[in-house]
Design an enzyme around this catalytic site. Structure first.
Site, mmCIF file in Angstrom:
data_model
loop_
_atom_site.group_PDB
_atom_site.id
_atom_site.type_symbol
_atom_site.label_atom_id
_atom_site.label_comp_id
_atom_site.label_asym_id
_atom_site.label_seq_id
_atom_site.Cartn_x
_atom_site.Cartn_y
_atom_site.Cartn_z
ATOM 1 N N SER A 1 -32.204 17.699 -6.581
ATOM 2 C CA SER A 1 -30.979 17.930 -7.340
ATOM 3 C C SER A 1 -29.724 17.569 -6.563
ATOM 4 O O SER A 1 -28.658 17.390 -7.147
ATOM 5 C CB SER A 1 -30.905 19.389 -7.802
ATOM 6 O OG SER A 1 -31.049 20.270 -6.709
ATOM 7 N N ASP B 1 -24.316 29.954 -7.032
ATOM 8 C CA ASP B 1 -24.870 28.703 -6.514
ATOM 9 C C ASP B 1 -24.062 28.257 -5.304
ATOM 10 O O ASP B 1 -22.945 27.758 -5.434
ATOM 11 C CB ASP B 1 -24.839 27.628 -7.602
ATOM 12 C CG ASP B 1 -25.490 26.323 -7.156
ATOM 13 O OD1 ASP B 1 -25.877 26.213 -5.981
ATOM 14 O OD2 ASP B 1 -25.594 25.398 -7.994
ATOM 15 N N HIS C 1 -25.498 23.637 -4.477
ATOM 16 C CA HIS C 1 -24.966 22.408 -5.056
ATOM 17 C C HIS C 1 -23.451 22.375 -4.899
ATOM 18 O O HIS C 1 -22.864 23.271 -4.302
ATOM 19 C CB HIS C 1 -25.384 22.305 -6.525
ATOM 20 C CG HIS C 1 -26.862 22.342 -6.714
ATOM 21 N ND1 HIS C 1 -27.539 23.503 -7.066
ATOM 22 C CD2 HIS C 1 -27.806 21.381 -6.560
ATOM 23 C CE1 HIS C 1 -28.837 23.245 -7.129
ATOM 24 N NE2 HIS C 1 -29.031 21.964 -6.824
#
Length: 381
Positions: A136, A358, A361
């Protein structure tokens, strides 16, 4: 003797410096002539002698692009997330109230890097294929590059196909296609009688589509830390002839990356393809790494100052450097680890759309745009 004039004493240091300088230049010329034929061919194929870094080197034309600091720059970001149709909700950081994190640019100490020009990129790589291969974080970087180019040519027609494992975005007028191939470990996960097996020694499934690209950008690491059969995506590890439940994850990463390196050496045509490795992207879940032990990335609004990270280097980054240095194929290391460690402010945190925090990311626009600017710089040199 006739015509001889004594040299004034004050000129002697200048004369000695001139003689030594010319000797150094001659020695340098001899050393350049002694570059091996293989290295010369690799340099030429990759764009010219002295123009690209080889085997994991961080140097590009005498400048280390990855040693520097973050500076406030009101000319950033490159684009508005609301104007880019390619960003996933997990990256767009919709609703985040602070905006200053968007206004930083990376400044290397020993040189300046060119501002990204999407139209120039399309013109230079007209008819070419660029592929990001990995997890990702590759998705993060792929969507970033898509938005950066789109902002330069917003009226250019595109074909956007998003599937698993292969997605693509084509800028039709230029024939440039950006591909994303999702494979978090790079090596294979196969279905066997015992269940899903992570095979550290094979790359077969899907790898044929990596071949014949013009630019390849590989990435892997985050999934090697996942624990639990649901999170990690496999039940057993095959390490040589052994089938085991688990093993030291750094050791497993080293073995898997070595298999990837062998695949690249055996399958990539360096006269056609430029190969990059997207360095280890850090996380910011443990505030003790930057001397805020009770904090995470949540609520962080500014980068760390300076050029070093209090928490130190990442062991996985050392493995990447070691594996790349062992390869015969010239692979440019986008050594984004330290400059990304300094950006504790650049994660989605609670604005990633999934209800959690998160710190893995990165917001778009944001830090991955700098990764792509450094990729653009490396391709331009």
């Amino acid at each position: 003797m006739m015509g001889f004039k004594p040299i004034p004493l004050f000129l002697l240091p200048l004369l000695i410096f001139t003689i030594l300088s010319r000797a150094d230049q001659a020695l340098g010329s001899d050393q350049n002539r002694n570059v091996s034929h293989r290295n010369r061919a690799a340099l030429d194929a990759a764009g010219g002698v002295g123009k690209v870094a080889l085997k994991g080197s961080k140097q590009t034309s005498g400048c280390n692009l990855f040693q520097g600091r973050w500076i406030f720059d009101a000319s950033y970001p490159f684009y508005d997330s609301s104007m880019c149709p390619f960003i996933d909700s997990e990256f767009n950081c919709f609703g985040r109230p602070d905006k200053q994190f968007l206004n930083y640019s990376w400044q290397p100490y020993s040189c300046s890097i060119p501002r990204f020009d999407g139209q120039a990129f399309l013109n230079k790589w007209r008819g070419k294929r660029v592929m990001f291969v990995g997890d990702s974080l590759s998705l993060n970087m792929w969507e970033s590059l898509a938005c950066m180019i789109h902002s330069s040519v917003p009226d250019s027609k595109t074909t956007f196909i998003k599937r698993t494992p292969l997605s693509s975005l084509t800028f039709q007028a230029y024939g440039v296609t950006l591909y994303l191939y999702r494979t978090p470990y790079l090596v294979d996960i196969s279905k066997e009688d015992v269940g899903r097996v992570l095979n550290l020694g094979t790359i077969e499934g899907g790898a044929d589509v990596w071949k014949d690209m013009d630019i390849l950008v590989f990435n892997s690491w985050h999934w090697w830390l996942h624990k639990g059969v649901q999170s990690q995506g496999w039940d057993f590890i095959r390490n040589g002839s052994s089938l085991i439940r688990d093993m030291d994850r750094l050791d497993a990463f080293n073995k898997g990356l070595t298999t990837w390196a062998q695949w690249v050496d055996q399958n990539v045509n360096i006269s056609q393809t430029r190969v990059f490795f997207q360095g280890i992207s850090p996380t910011h879940y443990m505030g003790r790494e930057w001397n805020e032990p009770r904090k995470t990335c949540n609520g962080q609004m500014q980068p760390l100052t300076g050029s070093t990270y209090p928490g130190g280097s990442l062991p996985a980054a050392s493995i990447v450097s070691r594996v790349l240095s062992s390869m015969k194929t010239p692979v440019y290391l986008l050594d984004i680890t330290t400059l990304s460690q300094l950006r504790k402010d650049a994660h989605p945190s609670t604005y990633g759309g999934d209800g959690g925090t998160d710190c893995s990311h990165w917001c778009l626009p944001g830090l991955p745009d700098t990764w792509n600017q450094l990729l653009y710089t490396a391709l331009s040199m």
